[in-house]
Design a protein around this motif. Structure first.
Motif, PDB file in Angstrom:
ATOM      1  N   HIS A  71       1.078   4.942  11.141  1.00  0.00           N
ATOM      2  CA  HIS A  71       2.322   4.522  10.499  1.00  0.00           C
ATOM      3  C   HIS A  71       2.216   4.641   8.979  1.00  0.00           C
ATOM      4  O   HIS A  71       3.153   5.104   8.307  1.00  0.00           O
ATOM      5  CB  HIS A  71       2.638   3.071  10.872  1.00  0.00           C
ATOM      6  CG  HIS A  71       2.824   2.850  12.338  1.00  0.00           C
ATOM      7  ND1 HIS A  71       1.772   2.695  13.201  1.00  0.00           N
ATOM      8  CD2 HIS A  71       3.959   2.748  13.096  1.00  0.00           C
ATOM      9  CE1 HIS A  71       2.241   2.506  14.429  1.00  0.00           C
ATOM     10  NE2 HIS A  71       3.551   2.522  14.397  1.00  0.00           N
ATOM     11  N   ILE A  72       1.100   4.228   8.430  1.00  0.00           N
ATOM     12  CA  ILE A  72       0.917   4.281   6.968  1.00  0.00           C
ATOM     13  C   ILE A  72       0.964   5.718   6.483  1.00  0.00           C
ATOM     14  O   ILE A  72       1.617   6.032   5.479  1.00  0.00           O
ATOM     15  CB  ILE A  72      -0.407   3.600   6.584  1.00  0.00           C
ATOM     16  CG1 ILE A  72      -0.338   2.099   6.891  1.00  0.00           C
ATOM     17  CG2 ILE A  72      -0.726   3.837   5.110  1.00  0.00           C
ATOM     18  CD1 ILE A  72      -1.663   1.381   6.788  1.00  0.00           C
ATOM     19  N   LEU A  73       0.264   6.614   7.203  1.00  0.00           N
ATOM     20  CA  LEU A  73       0.262   8.017   6.788  1.00  0.00           C
ATOM     21  C   LEU A  73       1.664   8.615   6.829  1.00  0.00           C
ATOM     22  O   LEU A  73       2.050   9.378   5.933  1.00  0.00           O
ATOM     23  CB  LEU A  73      -0.683   8.812   7.692  1.00  0.00           C
ATOM     24  CG  LEU A  73      -2.184   8.506   7.534  1.00  0.00           C
ATOM     25  CD1 LEU A  73      -2.994   9.247   8.587  1.00  0.00           C
ATOM     26  CD2 LEU A  73      -2.653   8.873   6.129  1.00  0.00           C
ATOM     27  N   ARG A  74       2.433   8.256   7.863  1.00  0.00           N
ATOM     28  CA  ARG A  74       3.795   8.794   7.962  1.00  0.00           C
ATOM     29  C   ARG A  74       4.683   8.264   6.844  1.00  0.00           C
ATOM     30  O   ARG A  74       5.409   9.019   6.195  1.00  0.00           O
ATOM     31  CB  ARG A  74       4.392   8.428   9.323  1.00  0.00           C
ATOM     32  CG  ARG A  74       5.827   8.946   9.496  1.00  0.00           C
ATOM     33  CD  ARG A  74       6.452   8.440  10.781  1.00  0.00           C
ATOM     34  NE  ARG A  74       7.817   8.916  10.899  1.00  0.00           N
ATOM     35  CZ  ARG A  74       8.174  10.033  11.509  1.00  0.00           C
ATOM     36  NH1 ARG A  74       7.259  10.812  12.050  1.00  0.00           N
ATOM     37  NH2 ARG A  74       9.448  10.404  11.575  1.00  0.00           N
ATOM     38  N   LEU A  75       4.633   6.953   6.600  1.00  0.00           N
ATOM     39  CA  LEU A  75       5.497   6.350   5.590  1.00  0.00           C
ATOM     40  C   LEU A  75       5.111   6.779   4.181  1.00  0.00           C
ATOM     41  O   LEU A  75       5.966   6.911   3.306  1.00  0.00           O
ATOM     42  CB  LEU A  75       5.442   4.824   5.708  1.00  0.00           C
ATOM     43  CG  LEU A  75       6.068   4.227   6.977  1.00  0.00           C
ATOM     44  CD1 LEU A  75       5.657   2.777   7.142  1.00  0.00           C
ATOM     45  CD2 LEU A  75       7.589   4.355   6.938  1.00  0.00           C
ATOM     46  N   ALA A  76       3.802   6.990   3.933  1.00  0.00           N
ATOM     47  CA  ALA A  76       3.338   7.365   2.589  1.00  0.00           C
ATOM     48  C   ALA A  76       3.290   8.876   2.394  1.00  0.00           C
ATOM     49  O   ALA A  76       3.000   9.339   1.292  1.00  0.00           O
ATOM     50  CB  ALA A  76       1.957   6.774   2.346  1.00  0.00           C
ATOM     51  N   ARG A  96      -5.114  13.004   0.423  1.00  0.00           N
ATOM     52  CA  ARG A  96      -6.025  12.067   1.072  1.00  0.00           C
ATOM     53  C   ARG A  96      -5.942  10.730   0.339  1.00  0.00           C
ATOM     54  O   ARG A  96      -5.887  10.686  -0.886  1.00  0.00           O
ATOM     55  CB  ARG A  96      -7.440  12.638   1.003  1.00  0.00           C
ATOM     56  CG  ARG A  96      -8.514  11.800   1.675  1.00  0.00           C
ATOM     57  CD  ARG A  96      -9.786  12.631   1.860  1.00  0.00           C
ATOM     58  NE  ARG A  96     -10.300  13.093   0.588  1.00  0.00           N
ATOM     59  CZ  ARG A  96     -11.319  12.537  -0.064  1.00  0.00           C
ATOM     60  NH1 ARG A  96     -11.924  11.472   0.450  1.00  0.00           N
ATOM     61  NH2 ARG A  96     -11.726  13.034  -1.208  1.00  0.00           N
ATOM     62  N   VAL A  97      -5.951   9.648   1.089  1.00  0.00           N
ATOM     63  CA  VAL A  97      -5.911   8.307   0.526  1.00  0.00           C
ATOM     64  C   VAL A  97      -7.214   7.599   0.856  1.00  0.00           C
ATOM     65  O   VAL A  97      -7.634   7.585   2.021  1.00  0.00           O
ATOM     66  CB  VAL A  97      -4.721   7.493   1.079  1.00  0.00           C
ATOM     67  CG1 VAL A  97      -4.708   6.089   0.490  1.00  0.00           C
ATOM     68  CG2 VAL A  97      -3.402   8.202   0.798  1.00  0.00           C
ATOM     69  N   LEU A 133       0.821  -1.203   0.000  1.00  0.00           N
ATOM     70  CA  LEU A 133       0.000   0.000   0.000  1.00  0.00           C
ATOM     71  C   LEU A 133       0.857   1.256   0.000  1.00  0.00           C
ATOM     72  O   LEU A 133       0.647   2.170  -0.816  1.00  0.00           O
ATOM     73  CB  LEU A 133      -0.924  -0.013   1.229  1.00  0.00           C
ATOM     74  CG  LEU A 133      -1.700   1.280   1.504  1.00  0.00           C
ATOM     75  CD1 LEU A 133      -2.575   1.644   0.314  1.00  0.00           C
ATOM     76  CD2 LEU A 133      -2.511   1.143   2.793  1.00  0.00           C
ATOM     77  N   VAL A 134       1.829   1.316   0.899  1.00  0.00           N
ATOM     78  CA  VAL A 134       2.699   2.492   0.970  1.00  0.00           C
ATOM     79  C   VAL A 134       3.467   2.657  -0.337  1.00  0.00           C
ATOM     80  O   VAL A 134       3.609   3.772  -0.860  1.00  0.00           O
ATOM     81  CB  VAL A 134       3.665   2.370   2.164  1.00  0.00           C
ATOM     82  CG1 VAL A 134       4.703   3.485   2.127  1.00  0.00           C
ATOM     83  CG2 VAL A 134       2.895   2.397   3.474  1.00  0.00           C
ATOM     84  N   GLY A 135       3.961   1.543  -0.901  1.00  0.00           N
ATOM     85  CA  GLY A 135       4.687   1.615  -2.166  1.00  0.00           C
ATOM     86  C   GLY A 135       3.823   2.133  -3.297  1.00  0.00           C
ATOM     87  O   GLY A 135       4.278   2.922  -4.138  1.00  0.00           O
TER      88      GLY A 135
END
Length: 536
Positions: A430-435, A410-411, A390-392
């Motif tokens: 975590h997802i928001l930070r990494l993406a 926004r995702v 997802l992040v990728g």
């Protein structure tokens, strides 16, 4: 020769060794498994040479070397061979002896090295301890000059092959693939490379870049890979150390509170155990390049790019902070042990700075090799794979659409599986930070939002609404121009490939490159058209 002077052949008397009686036992040692070559194909070279071996001329007309122990009698002309200087001719007793002026071929002396250096023919303690040895590491260019001869002469004089395994590495060549030569001026001085990039960077690059037994084309710029990796490791280590309190003490990875481990904790421990096993196996099978590639992927991507970034969210959490710090130190410490054979200086420097009471050894080189005994979690591996995918995908969409780094889009996700929705929601921060995203919406089902870029992943659809994120009209114009340019290139490649004359006359590799170019242009065009559809 090197001086470019014409060499004129001249017949002369020389000393020879009859090789057939020596080659037989050496061949049998390989065929019965006493001797093993890595890679295995080198055994065929060894066999072919010994099967067709010729007598060996061992005399050389040089000014230096081991002189041939032969004396010619001035009275009868007979030759006396002796270990010590003879006082008289062995045939007639004459004392007019003249020593042969030739010296032995350097490889004749070198073939004796495995046992002559240990006191042989005396039964010394060193000889009993170190002969025969286990492993010889050498280059394939001296397989016949030295290695085969060591085997033959070792069997002849001691009855034992001097080693069990022969690991033949590749040859380091210049950037064009030519053998390095001082006369050509295409050599690279390793001391200069070490001074510029670091000794560990050079060492790691060599290990990483050359598969076992294959040659390596090395340019100075290639060592940047090792330097960049060393910098990545150093910076990650600094981050870990900077986030430790003065009274922090690292514990064993086996003593962690498993109830406090989140998905990334279980994942990194699982990956660490997998890498330990892979590195062990690769070392046993003489594949140091596979060790380097395993550790590059694990340290650079798994640890630095994913786990360290993931841990940043949790370091400020009073409930999880201490355990996260112990995990960071523990995984880093074991990674350093794995890397030490490839990067000895940097790993020692970092290891000495880690708070490891009690320290297991005075130096990392004396520390135990494998210490991981943590439980593994295939479920955490699968869950983390979904998060990484997802992040990728979000990062790829950001790059393709040239979304500014400061923007936080926004995702929106459509995730039919309830367990996956729950998992993604649990690690929303975590997802928001990494993406580098601003919001994350997760729905069981959802029609594609208008004006949104999209990506399809296993188990989920990903949407990035672009309104207010980019200038859609300006991006549309850029994408249309890029589509036109790529389409022209693809059509040009197609015209060449559709030309029967081109296909008939062009070399096969040229035709293949054109086909690869057309395929690449088609893939790029499809991606551009998807992005264009999103901004319209």
């Amino acid at each position: 020769y090197r001086c470019d002077t014409i060499v004129e052949p001249r017949l002369s008397d020389q000393w020879f060794v009859r090789m057939a009686p020596l080659a037989g036992p050496a061949l049998e040692a390989y065929r019965n498994g006493t001797l093993r070559f890595i890679p295995e194909r080198r055994g065929d070279d060894y066999t072919q040479w010994l099967d067709g071996i010729r007598d060996w001329c061992i005399s050389r007309q040089l000014w230096w070397g081991h002189r041939i122990p032969a004396w010619t009698c001035g009275r009868c002309g007979e030759i006396t061979v002796a270990e010590n200087d003879p006082s008289a001719c062995a045939s007639c007793g004459g004392e007019e002896l003249v020593r042969d002026p030739d010296v032995l071929d350097t490889w004749f002396s070198s073939q004796l090295w495995p046992f002559s250096t240990l006191g042989w023919p005396a039964e010394t303690e060193d000889y009993a301890t170190y002969y025969p040895t286990h492993l010889l590491v050498s280059g394939p260019d001296i397989l016949f000059f030295w290695i085969a001869r060591m085997v033959m002469i070792g069997l002849e004089f001691t009855g034992k092959a001097p080693f069990a395994d022969v690991h033949l590495t590749g040859i380091v060549r210049d950037a064009e693939g030519s053998k390095m030569s001082k006369s050509r001026g295409n050599t690279l001085d390793p001391m200069d490379l070490a001074a510029t990039y670091g000794a560990d960077a050079l060492r790691f690059t060599l290990m990483f870049s050359a598969a076992s037994g294959t040659d390596l084309a090395l340019g100075a710029e290639k060592v940047e890979l090792g330097r960049n990796f060393a910098n990545k490791l150093w910076n990650a280590s600094r981050f870990v150390l900077m986030n430790l309190d003065a009274d922090f003490t690292a514990g064993s990875l086996n003593d962690l509170d498993e109830s406090r481990l989140d998905v990334a904790d279980r994942w990194i421990l699982t990956r660490l155990a997998e890498v330990w096993r892979g590195a062990d196996r690769a070392f046993e099978e003489f594949r140091p390049n596979d060790v380097a590639n395993l550790l590059f992927e694990f340290v650079k991507h798994d640890f630095c790019d994913w786990y360290v970034e993931w841990a940043k969210v949790r370091l400020s959490d009073p409930a999880a902070g201490l355990q996260v710090r112990r995990l960071l130190v523990g995984v880093l410490e074991e990674s350093l042990r794995l890397l030490h054979p490839l990067m000895p200086f940097l790993t020692e420097e970092i290891w000495q700075r880690l708070p490891l009471p009690p320290r297991p050894a005075e130096s990392i080189m004396l520390a135990p090799w494998a210490v991981t005994g943590v439980s593994e979690s295939p479920q955490a591996r699968a869950a983390m794979a979904s998060i990484q995918a997802l992040v990728g995908a979000i990062r790829e969409l950001r790059q393709e659409l040239r979304i500014p780094p400061a923007a936080r889009p926004r995702v929106v996700l459509a995730v039919p599986d309830a367990a996956l929705r729950e998992r993604l929601g649990e690690y929303r921060e975590h997802i928001l930070r990494l993406a580098v995203a601003g919001e994350l919406e997760i729905h069981p089902a959802l029609a594609k939002p208008a004006g949104a870029a999209s990506a399809v992943l296993p188990g989920m659809d990903v949407y990035l609404p672009l309104e207010g994120v980019i200038d859609r009209e300006a991006e549309r114009r850029k994408l249309e121009k890029e589509c036109e340019r790529v389409e022209r290139l693809m059509q040009a490649a197609s015209r060449r490939l559709d030309d029967a004359t081109f296909r008939a006359r062009a070399p096969a590799d040229v035709v293949q490159r054109e086909e690869e170019k057309r395929s690449e242009f088609r893939t790029i065009l499809e991606r551009l058209e998807r992005n264009l559809e999103a901004v319209r």
